[in-house]
Design an enzyme around this catalytic site. Structure first.
Site, PDB file in Angstrom:
ATOM      1  N   ASN A  68       0.833  -1.196   0.000  1.00  0.00           N
ATOM      2  CA  ASN A  68       0.000   0.000   0.000  1.00  0.00           C
ATOM      3  C   ASN A  68       0.868   1.246   0.000  1.00  0.00           C
ATOM      4  OD1 ASN A  68      -0.202   1.776   2.650  1.00  0.00           O
ATOM      5  ND2 ASN A  68       0.244  -0.336   3.301  1.00  0.00           N
ATOM      6  N   CYS A 128       5.603   5.328   9.396  1.00  0.00           N
ATOM      7  CA  CYS A 128       4.860   5.237   8.134  1.00  0.00           C
ATOM      8  C   CYS A 128       5.834   5.262   6.958  1.00  0.00           C
ATOM      9  CB  CYS A 128       3.865   6.384   7.973  1.00  0.00           C
ATOM     10  SG  CYS A 128       3.092   6.339   6.337  1.00  0.00           S
ATOM     11  N   ASN A 192       5.539  -2.250  11.522  1.00  0.00           N
ATOM     12  CA  ASN A 192       4.889  -1.579  10.398  1.00  0.00           C
ATOM     13  C   ASN A 192       5.247  -2.350   9.130  1.00  0.00           C
ATOM     14  OD1 ASN A 192       3.656   0.428   8.693  1.00  0.00           O
ATOM     15  ND2 ASN A 192       4.034   1.931  10.301  1.00  0.00           N
ATOM     16  N   THR A 193       4.739  -1.905   7.999  1.00  0.00           N
ATOM     17  CA  THR A 193       4.993  -2.606   6.739  1.00  0.00           C
ATOM     18  C   THR A 193       6.456  -2.452   6.314  1.00  0.00           C
ATOM     19  OG1 THR A 193       4.178  -0.621   5.655  1.00  0.00           O
ATOM     20  CG2 THR A 193       2.628  -2.437   5.915  1.00  0.00           C
ATOM     21  N   GLY A 244       1.915  -8.666  11.776  1.00  0.00           N
ATOM     22  CA  GLY A 244       2.609  -8.896  10.513  1.00  0.00           C
ATOM     23  C   GLY A 244       2.171 -10.239   9.963  1.00  0.00           C
TER      24      GLY A 244
HETATM   25  O1  RRO Z   1      -1.118   5.537   5.315  1.00  0.00           O
HETATM   26  C1  RRO Z   1      -0.189   4.809   4.914  1.00  0.00           C
HETATM   27  O2  RRO Z   1       0.234   4.868   3.766  1.00  0.00           O
HETATM   28  C2  RRO Z   1       0.485   3.846   5.792  1.00  0.00           C
HETATM   29  C3  RRO Z   1       0.864   4.127   7.093  1.00  0.00           C
HETATM   30 BR1  RRO Z   1       0.402   5.708   7.945  1.00  0.00          BR
HETATM   31  C4  RRO Z   1       1.631   3.185   7.816  1.00  0.00           C
HETATM   32  O3  RRO Z   1       2.035   3.385   8.969  1.00  0.00           O
HETATM   33  N1  RRO Z   1       1.926   2.018   7.206  1.00  0.00           N
HETATM   34  C5  RRO Z   1       1.538   1.741   5.954  1.00  0.00           C
HETATM   35  O4  RRO Z   1       1.859   0.671   5.445  1.00  0.00           O
HETATM   36  N2  RRO Z   1       0.802   2.665   5.261  1.00  0.00           N
END
Ligand code: RRO
Length: 306
Positions: A68, A128, A192-193, A244
């Site tokens: 994303n 993020c 997080n990703t 995850g």
């Molecule tokens: O909104 C995003 O694009 C997003 C956020 Br804030 C985050 O912390 N982790 C992510 O994969 N997307």
């Protein structure tokens, strides 16, 4: 099996929450089950102002996970408090509010805005991957990370624990964890990703409008388990919220054994909105099968010498 657990001072009826960004503020999941039955809802990271996010397309699927580049789309803190937070409280959900800022002041202002609101925990999203400049990923630098966390800790309601959300895109996650713990974080959310990208073979160009994006889902589960393991090893008494690629009770149990007190379910809800509820039951069965009388007995169990 006693599934009760806690994240710092917050007691939870069970250890399964949603993951930030994957269920907005819970309303959509409320069509499928009672959100009060979950360990808690973790809301999409909120900023001071409304934001439309990055250019579309901003989701891409691969066989092993999803990417994303949403870019912090959201209604802004005022609308969030008036609508989303109100809905969560009216529906009896344990509420973890994720906040995100461009700089320390914005994080501090969000913490102040939430000072008197009915929230259970603050997740401070310093990781993020889709901010305009990757230089703004505070969690890549121990000093930048600790500056945000100590400022939020001073500004937030002292009765509300704060968890720092970290990125796996660092060489030494334990060092970042120690740094935010020293700065006053009451716990850590991992992970997080993971930064990735996909090329579209029809257009011969990046598939995502934002070019790079955050990879989530099954592909990152072993990375996340490794991060939970390393941080639990480095700071054993620090409460960890693990996430995850969790889509079954067995997946959740791995995180618990690695050292997580609770887990968040994210990407799995896109295919199965009832996944978090199903995982509570599956986790109970997996614990019983292995002779655990309570969830807390299993937390960090994999670290014990045999
Ligand atoms: O909104 C995003 O694009 C997003 C956020 Br804030 C985050 O912390 N982790 C992510 O994969 N997307």
């Amino acid at each position: 099996v006693d599934l009760r657990t806690s994240l710092a001072s917050v007691q939870l009826a069970n250890p399964v929450l949603t993951a930030s960004g994957c269920a907005a503020a819970g309303k959509e999941l409320g069509q499928f089950f009672d959100v009060a039955d979950l360990g808690g809802i973790v809301t999409k990271s909120i900023m001071m102002r409304p934001r439309s996010g990055r250019a579309t397309p901003r989701m891409a699927e691969t066989p092993s996970g999803m990417l994303n580049s949403i870019g912090l789309q959201g209604p802004g803190i005022d609308s969030f408090i008036a609508n989303d937070l109100k809905w969560l409280k009216d529906n009896g959900a344990r509420t973890v509010v994720s906040i995100a800022g461009h700089n320390t002041d914005e994080f501090v202002n969000l913490a102040k805005r939430l000072y008197n609101q009915p929230i259970d925990l603050l997740e401070v999203n310093i990781s993020c991957p889709n901010v305009e400049s990757r230089g703004q990923v505070f969690a890549c630098d121990p000093l930048a990370a600790s500056r945000v966390i100590s400022a939020v800790r001073r500004a937030a309601n002292p009765n509300v624990p704060i968890f720092a959300k970290l990125t796996p895109d660092v060489t030494d996650i334990a060092a970042i964890a120690r740094s935010v713990a020293d700065a006053g974080a009451d716990g850590i959310s991992l992970i997080n990703t993971l930064l990735g990208m996909v090329i579209d073979l029809d257009t011969l160009r990046p598939a995502l409008g934002g070019i790079t994006g955050g990879l989530s889902g099954p592909a990152i589960r072993p990375v996340a388990v490794r991060c939970v393991w390393q941080v639990h090893q480095a700071v054993p008494h620090l409460p960890l919220l693990g996430m995850g690629g969790i889509k079954t009770g067995r997946d959740a149990l791995e995180f618990i054994l690695a050292g997580a007190c609770a887990v968040s379910v994210g990407t799995a809800v896109f295919h199965d909105p009832t996944a978090p509820m199903r995982i509570i039951g599956e986790l109970r069965d997996e614990l019983a099968l292995r002779g655990f009388a309570s969830l807390t007995d299993a937390v960090g169990f994999a670290h014990k010498s045999a």
